[in-house]
Design an enzyme around this catalytic site. Structure first.
Site, PDB file in Angstrom:
ATOM      1  CE  LYS A  53      -3.072   2.362  -9.139  1.00 22.58           C
ATOM      2  NZ  LYS A  53      -2.489   1.024  -9.190  1.00 22.58           N
ATOM      3  CD  GLN A  97      -1.425  -1.275 -11.834  1.00 21.24           C
ATOM      4  OE1 GLN A  97      -1.294  -0.191 -11.283  1.00 21.24           O
ATOM      5  NE2 GLN A  97      -2.444  -2.068 -11.563  1.00 21.24           N
ATOM      6  CG  ASP A 120       0.216  -1.052  -4.389  1.00 25.14           C
ATOM      7  OD1 ASP A 120      -0.809  -0.349  -4.304  1.00 25.14           O
ATOM      8  OD2 ASP A 120       0.629  -1.540  -5.453  1.00 25.14           O
TER       9      ASP A 120
END
Ligand code: NAD
Length: 287
Positions: A53, A97, A120
């Site tokens: 990322k 995460q 997300d």
């Protein structure tokens, strides 16, 4: 027959180019898209994902910062960091995460991310918007799958789409996105009575179970489009998908490989979501 083996890696490079141009246009208006990533603990797979990322953000000109926190970080400390990032106007996207260490309640953490910064797309407000038919940030993996299907020229209208897996991250939003494009969607999961009965009916089969080689050649219809989301680390260190590639490639019309299929698209879509977040928060757009 022999399938088209669709390179998500190549498409992801194209998507990054699109994003890069959007970032340049924003920069010309004095807006620097910014992504904050939080990694708690030292899960090896998570470390790889976070590094990808960071690398991708750099390539497209998005500024990013990763908060690498020790596994012992308390829930309070994590919530305090999120509050700080929620309030910081420089930060457009926040990504925590997953998975988090066991002592941290994942639900509390996701609920405390400002939904406008939830790139997300896992906050219930964003998932709810997807259900309601006016999505804001689409979860990155199913969004990447949809882009692959579009680029491969798959017309979903009236097609039988079968999704294997019902997670919030992949399976559930995947089904909703296929439904929004007028497919007839079946979601199957670990308690489904006869998996093969369903997969054999699929014109479009999306597999996200996390079980290496779950889908064999005889479980797929001739000419089906098969998207393999699974990523399984084998004892020899190699990566394998949920689909028995060598068997299914003989029957499918389109198939994605692992690695090099859905994985790179997920990261590319995160970049797209971050740019959308930057626009929503700076250009007086309706959120
Ligand atoms: P998860 O463990 O949360 O969910 C797995 C789902 O598969 C569950 O709903 C379960 O019911 C179902 N399942 C498990 N075994 C099954 C079986 N034998 N038959 C039918 N259904 C079964 O996992 P997830 O987060 O949704 O991820 C799924 C896979 O996709 C994993 O391999 C993960 O690593 C991979 N993944 C890849 C990307 C990417 O970018 N390529 C992104 C997210 C997840």
């Amino acid at each position: 027959m022999g399938a088209l083996v669709f390179s998500g890696k190549e498409l992801a490079a194209r998507v990054r180019q699109e994003v890069k141009e959007e970032v340049e246009a924003l920069k010309a208006q004095g807006i620097q898209p910014y992504l904050a990533v939080i990694l708690v603990g030292d899960d090896p797979a998570s470390q790889v994902y976070v590094r990808n990322k960071e690398r991708s953000a750099k390539k497209v000109g998005i500024e990013s910062h990763t908060y690498r926190l020790p596994a012992e970080t308390s829930q309070q400390e994590l919530l305090a960091l999120l509050q700080k990032l929620n309030a910081d106007p420089k930060v457009h996207g926040i990504l925590v995460q997953l998975p988090l260490p066991d002592h941290i309640n994942e639900r509390d953490i996701i609920l405390s991310i400002n939904p406008i910064k939830d790139v997300d797309g896992f906050h219930p407000e964003n998932l709810g918007r997807l259900v309601a038919g006016y999505p804001r940030y689409l979860p990155c993996t199913p969004r990447g799958v949809m882009r692959i299907l579009h680029e491969a020229g798959v017309n979903l209208k009236g097609q039988e789409a079968v999704v294997v897996g019902r997670s919030v991250i992949v399976g559930k939003p995947m089904g909703l996105m296929l439904l929004a494009e007028h497919a007839t969607v079946t979601t199957v999961h670990s308690r489904t009575r006869d998996l093969a009965f369903h997969t054999r009916r699929a014109d479009v089969l999306v597999v996200a179970a996390g079980r290496a080689g779950l889908i064999k050649g005889d479980m797929v219809k001739e000419g089906a489009v098969v998207i393999d989301v699974g990523v399984n680390r084998m004892p020899d260190g190699s990566l394998k998908g949920d689909v028995e590639f060598d068997e299914v490639v003989e029957k499918a019309s389109v198939i994605t490989p692992v690695p090099g299929g859905v994985g790179p698209m997920t990261v590319a879509m995160l970049m797209k979501n971050t740019v959308e977040a930057a626009k929503l928060q700076t250009l007086n757009r309706e959120a």
